[in-house]
Design a protein around this motif. Structure first.
Motif, PDB file in Angstrom:
ATOM      1  N   LEU A   6      -0.188  67.347  38.357  1.00 25.41           N
ATOM      2  CA  LEU A   6       0.777  66.275  37.680  1.00 25.41           C
ATOM      3  C   LEU A   6       2.161  66.692  38.310  1.00 25.41           C
ATOM      4  N   ARG A   7       2.593  67.937  37.986  1.00 32.73           N
ATOM      5  CA  ARG A   7       3.747  68.459  38.244  1.00 32.73           C
ATOM      6  C   ARG A   7       4.214  68.651  39.937  1.00 32.73           C
ATOM      7  N   LYS A   8       2.941  68.600  40.628  1.00 35.57           N
ATOM      8  CA  LYS A   8       3.343  68.239  42.083  1.00 35.57           C
ATOM      9  C   LYS A   8       3.253  67.057  42.727  1.00 35.57           C
ATOM     10  N   GLY A   9       3.111  66.168  41.821  1.00 40.22           N
ATOM     11  CA  GLY A   9       3.190  64.522  42.143  1.00 40.22           C
ATOM     12  C   GLY A   9       1.941  64.106  42.333  1.00 40.22           C
ATOM     13  N   TYR A  10       0.746  64.412  42.043  1.00 35.78           N
ATOM     14  CA  TYR A  10      -0.301  63.952  42.335  1.00 35.78           C
ATOM     15  C   TYR A  10      -0.648  62.818  41.193  1.00 35.78           C
ATOM     16  N   GLY A  11      -1.441  61.874  41.653  1.00 40.87           N
ATOM     17  CA  GLY A  11      -1.820  60.567  40.799  1.00 40.87           C
ATOM     18  C   GLY A  11      -2.966  60.857  40.187  1.00 40.87           C
ATOM     19  N   ILE A  15      -5.967  63.390  41.342  1.00 36.81           N
ATOM     20  CA  ILE A  15      -6.309  64.524  40.412  1.00 36.81           C
ATOM     21  C   ILE A  15      -7.921  64.596  40.205  1.00 36.81           C
ATOM     22  N   ALA A  16      -8.421  63.416  40.046  1.00 40.10           N
ATOM     23  CA  ALA A  16      -9.906  63.403  39.877  1.00 40.10           C
ATOM     24  C   ALA A  16     -10.548  63.587  41.036  1.00 40.10           C
ATOM     25  N   LEU A  17     -10.154  63.342  42.208  1.00 40.78           N
ATOM     26  CA  LEU A  17     -10.787  63.883  43.508  1.00 40.78           C
ATOM     27  C   LEU A  17     -10.728  65.344  43.562  1.00 40.78           C
ATOM     28  N   GLU A  18      -9.578  65.769  43.221  1.00 45.85           N
ATOM     29  CA  GLU A  18      -9.175  67.286  43.491  1.00 45.85           C
ATOM     30  C   GLU A  18      -9.986  68.309  42.659  1.00 45.85           C
ATOM     31  N   VAL A  26      -9.354  62.276  33.334  1.00 45.63           N
ATOM     32  CA  VAL A  26      -7.971  62.572  33.551  1.00 45.63           C
ATOM     33  C   VAL A  26      -6.947  61.463  33.134  1.00 45.63           C
ATOM     34  N   ARG A  27      -7.271  60.286  33.041  1.00 45.70           N
ATOM     35  CA  ARG A  27      -6.482  59.336  32.489  1.00 45.70           C
ATOM     36  C   ARG A  27      -6.224  59.727  30.824  1.00 45.70           C
ATOM     37  N   ASP A  28      -7.436  60.274  30.296  1.00 46.36           N
ATOM     38  CA  ASP A  28      -7.505  60.396  28.680  1.00 46.36           C
ATOM     39  C   ASP A  28      -6.516  61.660  28.484  1.00 46.36           C
ATOM     40  N   VAL A  29      -6.558  62.684  29.439  1.00 39.66           N
ATOM     41  CA  VAL A  29      -5.844  63.985  29.227  1.00 39.66           C
ATOM     42  C   VAL A  29      -4.335  63.382  29.488  1.00 39.66           C
ATOM     43  N   VAL A  30      -3.954  62.681  30.434  1.00 35.28           N
ATOM     44  CA  VAL A  30      -2.510  62.118  30.713  1.00 35.28           C
ATOM     45  C   VAL A  30      -2.091  61.370  29.347  1.00 35.28           C
ATOM     46  N   ALA A  31      -3.063  60.560  28.991  1.00 33.38           N
ATOM     47  CA  ALA A  31      -2.688  59.765  27.763  1.00 33.38           C
ATOM     48  C   ALA A  31      -2.322  60.797  26.312  1.00 33.38           C
ATOM     49  N   ILE A  32      -3.029  61.966  26.450  1.00 33.54           N
ATOM     50  CA  ILE A  32      -2.926  62.830  25.112  1.00 33.54           C
ATOM     51  C   ILE A  32      -1.447  63.551  25.876  1.00 33.54           C
ATOM     52  N   LEU A  33      -1.412  63.882  26.795  1.00 32.88           N
ATOM     53  CA  LEU A  33      -0.080  64.835  27.075  1.00 32.88           C
ATOM     54  C   LEU A  33       1.168  63.677  26.786  1.00 32.88           C
TER      55      LEU A  33
END
Length: 46
Positions: A6-11, A15-18, A26-33
């Motif tokens: 996320l810090r590097k600018g990935y969407g 991130i899911a692919l990487e 990944v969306r759940d983690v972003v929501a928690i963050l």
């Protein structure tokens, strides 16, 4: 790992692919963050 990308600018989808994780996870983690204020802090540290 998700925070680093996320810090590097990935969407979420990139991130899911990487990482091999599901987009939902990944969306759940972003929501928690976001909820705990860490997402804003991540972008502030950029």
């Amino acid at each position: 790992m998700i925070e680093k990308l996320l810090r590097k600018g990935y969407g979420v989808e990139d991130i899911a692919l990487e990482t091999g994780r599901s987009v939902k996870l990944v969306r759940d983690v972003v929501a928690i963050l976001r909820e705990i204020g860490e997402l804003e802090e991540l972008y502030r540290r950029k």
